[in-house]
Design an enzyme around this catalytic site. Sequence first.
Site, mmCIF file in Angstrom:
data_model
loop_
_atom_site.group_PDB
_atom_site.id
_atom_site.type_symbol
_atom_site.label_atom_id
_atom_site.label_comp_id
_atom_site.label_asym_id
_atom_site.label_seq_id
_atom_site.Cartn_x
_atom_site.Cartn_y
_atom_site.Cartn_z
ATOM 1 C CB SER A 63 59.710 17.853 42.623
ATOM 2 O OG SER A 63 59.209 18.792 41.680
ATOM 3 C CG ASP A 91 58.759 31.552 51.815
ATOM 4 O OD1 ASP A 91 58.393 32.736 51.910
ATOM 5 O OD2 ASP A 91 59.416 30.978 52.702
ATOM 6 C CB SER A 116 50.200 28.208 46.290
ATOM 7 O OG SER A 116 50.937 28.455 47.472
ATOM 8 C CG ASN A 117 54.062 22.127 47.009
ATOM 9 O OD1 ASN A 117 53.289 21.650 47.827
ATOM 10 N ND2 ASN A 117 55.122 21.479 46.582
ATOM 11 N N GLY A 130 48.557 20.823 49.712
ATOM 12 C CA GLY A 130 49.019 20.549 51.064
ATOM 13 C C GLY A 130 50.095 19.478 51.094
ATOM 14 C CB ILE A 139 52.467 13.762 50.666
ATOM 15 C CG1 ILE A 139 52.352 14.508 49.323
ATOM 16 C CG2 ILE A 139 52.116 12.303 50.482
ATOM 17 C CD1 ILE A 139 53.305 13.984 48.270
ATOM 18 C CG HIS A 149 31.008 31.976 42.750
ATOM 19 N ND1 HIS A 149 30.723 31.038 41.789
ATOM 20 C CD2 HIS A 149 30.173 31.681 43.801
ATOM 21 C CE1 HIS A 149 29.791 30.216 42.213
ATOM 22 N NE2 HIS A 149 29.430 30.586 43.444
ATOM 23 C CG ASP A 190 29.327 26.738 37.181
ATOM 24 O OD1 ASP A 190 29.769 25.609 37.457
ATOM 25 O OD2 ASP A 190 29.096 27.106 36.010
#
Length: 507
Positions: free
Chosen positions: A331, A374, A424-425, A449, A451, A477, A481
């Site tokens: 993949s 998931d 995380s896909n 996200g 494709i 943070h 930075d």
Amino acid sequence: MATVRAVMALLRGEGFRLPSRRTLLRQGLPAVYEKTKVCVHHYRCCNNDHFQTPQYPVFNKPSRRVGIHSRFLRTSTAVNGQVVQFKLSDIGEGITEVNVKEWYVKVGDSVSQFDSICEVQSDKASVTITSRYDGVVRKIYYNVDDTAFVGKPLIDIETEAVKAVVPEQDVVEAPAVLNEEHTHQEIKGQKILATPAVRRLAMENNIKLSEVVGTGKDERILKEDILNYLAKQTGAILPPSPEIVPPAPEPALTKPKGASPVLKPITPTMPFMGKDRTEPVKGIQKAMVKTMSIALKIPHFGYCDEVDLTYLIKLRKELKVVTEDRGIKLSFMPFFLKAASLGMLQYPILNASLDENCQFITYKASHNIGIAMDTQQGLIVPVVKNVQMLSIFEIAAELNRLLTLGSANQLGTNDLSGGTFTLSNIGTIGGTYAKPVILPPEVAIGAIGKIQILPRFNDKGEIIKAHIMNVSWSADHRIIDGATMARFSNLWKSYLENPASMLLDLK
């Protein structure tokens, strides 16, 4: 010796009774009493051929008589087993309680060492508990969905009796337990490889796993082996899974032109009769509540960008044929992981952790990258260990293994712990941008996200078709930075847009 003869006659079944110690002391016979105890012990351990039955009664007028009841028996039998409590041992990672998902045994079942007892769900993984004893289940302490605690008993097991025959020995009579019902596994000293689902299927159909020939790896028994065995026993042919045929649509009624439309009567809807339901937070959901509550204390910095995967798609298409010949599905995720690992070599602060008092930063040597997955049980994050030392093909093989175990809910604690960075896909489900939440004690996370094929301009100003993927980063943070996060993202993006450039930094 009259008292001794009386005791011997009693044990031989002649009906004489032994006077109490109080009576003997009143009659001035303490020495006789002590000799009697010694003789009784000697009689219980020796053959009784040399003892003679008295021909006359003794102690005609005892003031108190203590009867020796039928609990003393002259018999040859096996020594009964001992009931032991099988306690839930520590399964690591500081877990103190688990939820019982399923029992593979019931009261009265025979179990052997390494037999599956039950399956429990912690806040990290699902674990199958196996027996440490051979014996019979006498008590089960929890029902399904109950919470079991580490160190507390799960079941009581009556260990198997020692088959040693004791000749002519006085024993305490106990009722023998006869259990002819066999369970799904009764082989002693031999471990049968089968998943909990296969064991349950065998138990439901009253099949011994010892009689089934496994066709899987290392003779592992598969679901198909159970079904084939059942078909041979019953002589039936297993039907294929029934297909759901949608109902044929009703023929549309034709109406003449110019006719007014016919309004269908409105079917009154049934009143909603549902009730609210309250259930405890447990398992993976409980772990998510705990982790996200801690994550709220972290100030998140977000950064988003888009990546053109046109060249990577071509490269994967060429390599996919090679990996499939080796039995591995390739993949895009192995490329994402390797690019992230190469980026963390340049920016190690993203592969670090901050202590609770915010006094020390620990830079992790291993790139253990978690993959959010998931499942039906909820969100889990299996970890690919030491990505910096793995090739693209080795990463793909490890991902294949984790995905297979995750879909079967068989991931172990070691597969779900030790992460230092997470990807995380979310694009496999849908969506482009996201706002991922950092998993403490990590300091960064990325969300990928889907494709999309979108129009873009090339260097000549021409509109071309491009495969665009969006990525969203979140960083702690307090120690990272915005400029560092942006530079890391640009490097990661360059590796994916020009996958051949990764060869320059591979070691």
